[in-house]
Design a protein around this motif. Structure first.
Motif, PDB file in Angstrom:
ATOM      1  N   PRO A  55      21.272  46.394  39.944  1.00  0.00           N
ATOM      2  CA  PRO A  55      22.204  45.672  41.026  1.00  0.00           C
ATOM      3  C   PRO A  55      23.735  46.480  41.493  1.00  0.00           C
ATOM      4  N   MET A  57      26.119  44.973  42.226  1.00  0.00           N
ATOM      5  CA  MET A  57      27.474  44.869  41.281  1.00  0.00           C
ATOM      6  C   MET A  57      27.812  45.416  39.368  1.00  0.00           C
ATOM      7  N   ASN A  58      26.073  45.143  39.402  1.00  0.00           N
ATOM      8  CA  ASN A  58      26.375  46.495  37.846  1.00  0.00           C
ATOM      9  C   ASN A  58      27.563  47.592  37.960  1.00  0.00           C
ATOM     10  N   LEU A  61      31.317  46.071  39.481  1.00  0.00           N
ATOM     11  CA  LEU A  61      32.351  45.113  38.568  1.00  0.00           C
ATOM     12  C   LEU A  61      33.136  45.228  37.627  1.00  0.00           C
ATOM     13  N   CYS A  68      41.461  46.749  36.717  1.00  0.00           N
ATOM     14  CA  CYS A  68      42.579  45.615  36.363  1.00  0.00           C
ATOM     15  C   CYS A  68      43.492  46.021  35.652  1.00  0.00           C
ATOM     16  N   LEU A  71      45.525  48.401  35.102  1.00  0.00           N
ATOM     17  CA  LEU A  71      46.811  48.661  35.867  1.00  0.00           C
ATOM     18  C   LEU A  71      47.783  48.305  35.396  1.00  0.00           C
ATOM     19  N   ILE A  72      47.286  46.397  34.574  1.00  0.00           N
ATOM     20  CA  ILE A  72      48.101  45.991  33.035  1.00  0.00           C
ATOM     21  C   ILE A  72      48.372  46.519  31.986  1.00  0.00           C
ATOM     22  N   GLN A  75      52.041  48.657  33.404  1.00  0.00           N
ATOM     23  CA  GLN A  75      53.393  48.150  33.535  1.00  0.00           C
ATOM     24  C   GLN A  75      53.437  48.605  32.360  1.00  0.00           C
TER      25      GLN A  75
ATOM     26  N   GLU B   4      50.691  44.280  39.186  1.00  0.00           N
ATOM     27  CA  GLU B   4      49.810  43.467  37.995  1.00  0.00           C
ATOM     28  C   GLU B   4      49.691  42.307  37.630  1.00  0.00           C
ATOM     29  N   ALA B   7      46.410  42.412  38.699  1.00  0.00           N
ATOM     30  CA  ALA B   7      44.855  42.231  38.782  1.00  0.00           C
ATOM     31  C   ALA B   7      44.901  41.159  37.525  1.00  0.00           C
ATOM     32  N   GLY B   8      46.383  40.459  36.231  1.00  0.00           N
ATOM     33  CA  GLY B   8      45.789  39.703  35.750  1.00  0.00           C
ATOM     34  C   GLY B   8      45.112  38.321  36.695  1.00  0.00           C
ATOM     35  N   VAL B  10      43.375  38.302  39.208  1.00  0.00           N
ATOM     36  CA  VAL B  10      41.923  39.105  39.155  1.00  0.00           C
ATOM     37  C   VAL B  10      40.702  39.012  38.129  1.00  0.00           C
ATOM     38  N   LEU B  11      40.789  38.910  36.972  1.00  0.00           N
ATOM     39  CA  LEU B  11      40.551  39.233  35.716  1.00  0.00           C
ATOM     40  C   LEU B  11      40.221  37.996  35.272  1.00  0.00           C
ATOM     41  N   LEU B  14      37.676  36.617  37.712  1.00  0.00           N
ATOM     42  CA  LEU B  14      36.431  37.168  37.255  1.00  0.00           C
ATOM     43  C   LEU B  14      35.575  36.542  36.527  1.00  0.00           C
ATOM     44  N   ILE B  71      21.365  39.896  43.593  1.00  0.00           N
ATOM     45  CA  ILE B  71      22.455  40.997  42.912  1.00  0.00           C
ATOM     46  C   ILE B  71      22.682  40.659  41.670  1.00  0.00           C
ATOM     47  N   CYS B  72      22.508  39.786  40.969  1.00  0.00           N
ATOM     48  CA  CYS B  72      23.053  39.478  40.005  1.00  0.00           C
ATOM     49  C   CYS B  72      22.241  40.045  38.569  1.00  0.00           C
TER      50      CYS B  72
END
Lengths: 227, 126
Positions: A55, A57-58, A61, A68, A71-72, A75, B4, B7-8, B10-11, B14, B71-72
């Protein structure tokens, strides 16, 4: 085949957006965590392109999660020196006062051949002239010579000089950049005068026009209108 | 700092979605396994019409979630499960209760595998 094409475009856009969000540093000198993320994102995002049974998404994601996390962490490394030291390490002094530091060379698994190569890249052949040669956390070697061996500057020679400042590009390949015109402290009337001086009717005929703080203009017309 | 924080967030979002996904897959596979069990019970009682109906309901439910599954879930897993549904239906149409039992257990094992792959266990992670 169409699926592969569409997926490729989606993944391409996704990876470009991810790299853009991570910032300009990703394109330049990478720290360890940045290199890891860049390599991982490129590799993982390509998996759905090679096998349409995976998929999409694999691939996307993990790229989002890595973005993410980067970015963390970026910072955190910016705010806390201890985290920066843990993630990126510390610079190492490989040469100090004209002497190669053997323990640091061994610790960094840096051979004399590699040191010589890096020094040649910076036009340095005599180690005795080096005050510091520092291996930075991004792998770059920076060399600082003893003061008496550094190139003389205009200030050192007490010569008169004029700082022309930064040259702003006002017309780029036929496109007028109004923001840059404003930053250069000029206006449309000035531009019209400059174009008239060069017998040019429109910015579209100009390949490059830049102006610096002293008012010095660099002009180059597009090839078909060159005289 | 804003980037940031986003981003946090979003994590976390998810991760929450992935936990919801695990719950959904567990519910779905349990529902489908339930229909399969029902079909096998009917088959052992000799009521193959009802058995086919139950198995067909499960197959239709599985196929109706085509967008979600593609999709999954890896496509190879989807194809294996779909084949297992049709194998079961084939045995039920042939009115062979014994073979249907085998096909049914295989299908349930496949559905269980699809669900367990998503679970956060040491085995799945490593």
């Amino acid at each position: 085949m169409a699926i592969i094409m569409v997926r490729t475009v989606i993944v391409f856009i996704g990876v470009v957006v991810a790299m853009r969000l991570m910032g300009k540093r990703q394109l330049g000198e990478l720290e360890l965590n940045e290199l890891v993320v860049a390599v991982l994102i490129s590799d993982i995002a390509s998996h759905p392109l090679q096998d349409i049974g995976i998929p999409l998404m694999n691939g996307l994601l993990p790229a989002v999660v890595l973005l993410c996390c980067e970015l963390i962490i970026a910072q955190a490394t910016m705010k806390k020196a201890a985290i920066r030291k843990l993630v990126c390490g510390t610079p190492s002094i490989l040469v100090q006062n004209g002497v190669v530091m053997e323990p640091e060379m061994r610790k960094n698994r840096f051979t004399l051949d590699e040191l010589a190569e890096e020094l040649r890249n910076q036009s340095v052949t005599d180690i005795s002239k080096i005050k510091y040669a520092i291996l930075e956390t991004n792998g770059q070697l920076n060399v600082i010579l003893f003061a008496e061996h550094r190139p003389a500057t205009v200030g050192d020679l007490n010569l008169p000089y004029e700082d022309k400042g930064y040259a702003h590009i006002v017309i780029n390949d036929g496109e007028l950049l109004p923001n840059n015109l404003q930053k250069a402290g000029k206006d449309d009337k000035w531009l019209a005068r400059e174009l008239k001086k060069r017998d040019v009717k429109s910015p579209k005929q100009v390949y490059l026009l830049s102006v610096d703080k002293s008012g010095s203009v660099y002009y180059q017309a597009k090839e078909k209108v060159k005289k | 700092m804003k980037k940031e924080l986003i981003a946090g967030a979003v994590l976390i979002a998810l991760f929450a979605l992935s936990l919801l996904n695990i719950r959904f897959i567990d519910t779905l596979t349990a529902e489908l396994s339930g229909y399969v069990d029902q079909a096998l019970d009917f088959a052992e009682q000799g009521d193959f019409d009802q058995a086919v109906l139950s198995a067909q309901t499960a197959a239709d439910r599985w196929l109706s979630l085509d967008y979600y599954t593609h999709i999954c879930i890896r496509h190879s897993e989807i194809n294996t499960a779909t084949d297992a549904f049709y194998d079961l239906l084939g045995e039920l149409y042939a009115e062979d209760a014994g073979s249907a039992r085998g096909a049914g257990e295989k299908l349930k094992a496949q559905l269980g595998s699809i669900a367990s792959i998503e679970h956060l266990t040491l085995g799945s992670i490593l």
